[in-house]
Scaffold this active site. Structure first.
Site, PDB file in Angstrom:
ATOM      1  N   HIS A 122      40.257 -82.373   2.297  1.00  0.00           N
ATOM      2  CA  HIS A 122      40.242 -81.310   1.301  1.00  0.00           C
ATOM      3  C   HIS A 122      38.848 -81.165   0.715  1.00  0.00           C
ATOM      4  CE1 HIS A 122      41.362 -79.246  -2.500  1.00  0.00           C
ATOM      5  NE2 HIS A 122      42.418 -78.850  -1.836  1.00  0.00           N
ATOM      6  N   PRO A 176      35.080 -84.793  -8.677  1.00  0.00           N
ATOM      7  CA  PRO A 176      34.694 -85.264  -7.350  1.00  0.00           C
ATOM      8  C   PRO A 176      35.283 -86.642  -7.021  1.00  0.00           C
ATOM      9  CG  PRO A 176      32.802 -84.365  -8.524  1.00  0.00           C
ATOM     10  CD  PRO A 176      33.923 -84.449  -9.517  1.00  0.00           C
ATOM     11  N   SER A 177      35.478 -86.869  -5.727  1.00  0.00           N
ATOM     12  CA  SER A 177      35.977 -88.152  -5.200  1.00  0.00           C
ATOM     13  C   SER A 177      37.359 -88.509  -5.738  1.00  0.00           C
ATOM     14  CB  SER A 177      34.979 -89.283  -5.500  1.00  0.00           C
ATOM     15  OG  SER A 177      33.718 -88.984  -4.928  1.00  0.00           O
ATOM     16  N   ARG A 178      38.106 -87.490  -6.170  1.00  0.00           N
ATOM     17  CA  ARG A 178      39.461 -87.665  -6.695  1.00  0.00           C
ATOM     18  C   ARG A 178      39.515 -88.497  -7.982  1.00  0.00           C
ATOM     19  NH1 ARG A 178      39.272 -84.320  -3.487  1.00  0.00           N
ATOM     20  NH2 ARG A 178      40.701 -83.883  -1.766  1.00  0.00           N
ATOM     21  N   LEU A 179      38.383 -88.625  -8.663  1.00  0.00           N
ATOM     22  CA  LEU A 179      38.362 -89.365  -9.934  1.00  0.00           C
ATOM     23  C   LEU A 179      38.605 -88.371 -11.073  1.00  0.00           C
ATOM     24  CD1 LEU A 179      35.402 -91.812  -9.197  1.00  0.00           C
ATOM     25  CD2 LEU A 179      37.879 -92.241  -9.037  1.00  0.00           C
TER      26      LEU A 179
END
Length: 225
Positions: free
Chosen positions: A15, A196-199
């Site tokens: 994604h 970003p980075s799913r954080l």
């Protein structure tokens, strides 16, 4: 988004990353989730980027715990909760009558924001429902009468019924007794910002037990992404 498509398999490939300067924390949100939602919803509408900010997923379940979800339109926010309107004989209404709890999700993809609501459901008053019903276009008022929502129908049956109702009511359409509003009174509300980075940033409001519907108190916490 990319896809990998095989004859009997479909796979979503990595994604895109969320990129937004926005941030939230327990120390920066409003003391009440109702006030925080009001701010975010106004920004979603006035920012002009979000298509149908009032669209929300509504999840209900049977007493046995079998869930069902569908998209509906959020129509009103008051000091008690989130209001939508529907047919009281529909599947969603029948499940609410049997198990008066529901979950809502707003997803505003264009601004990387989401709001999740869990709460008890109560029926809107007939007077409040009538006020909203008569603010709708006449075609929508007639449509509420014509559609026995969630029931099995034959092709053309609803439109034939609509024609008969147009002749019966004309422009003066009464509120159907089987149609009106529901209010989700929240006991949990989560605000989410994609990062970003799913954080992701996640802030959750939990209602303090024994606090009243008209003057609830809230515990505000950050959740791990």
């Amino acid at each position: 988004m990319d896809l990998q498509i095989d004859p009997d398999h479909l796979k979503v490939l990595p994604h895109h990353q969320y990129i937004t300067p926005d941030a939230i924390a327990p120390s920066t949100v409003a003391p009440s989730p109702i006030d925080q939602f009001r701010t975010w919803f106004r920004e979603a509408v006035e920012g002009g980027k979000v298509q149908e900010p009032e669209a929300m997923s509504l999840s209900t379940s049977t007493p046995e715990g079998i869930p069902s979800s569908r998209m509906v339109l959020f129509k009103e926010l008051d000091h008690r909760g989130f209001v939508f309107f529907t047919n009281y004989t529909s599947r969603k209404s029948q499940e609410i009558l049997a198990n008066p709890h529901a979950a809502l999700v707003f997803y505003w993809r264009e601004v990387h924001r989401s709001v999740r609501v869990v709460g008890r459901v109560e029926k809107f008053s007939q007077e409040e429902s009538a006020e909203y019903f008569h603010s709708r276009p006449v075609g929508s008022q007639l449509g509420a009468w014509a559609s026995k929502q969630s029931s099995v129908v034959k092709d053309g049956e609803v439109h034939e019924r609509l024609k008969r109702l147009e002749q019966k009511f004309g422009q003066d359409v009464p509120l159907p007794e089987f149609w009106g509003g529901w209010r989700v009174v929240p006991n949990e509300v989560e605000f989410w910002i994609g990062k970003p980075s799913r954080l992701h940033d996640r802030v959750r409001y939990l209602r303090v037990p024994a606090s009243t519907d008209d003057n609830p108190e809230w515990k505000i916490e950050r959740l791990a992404p």
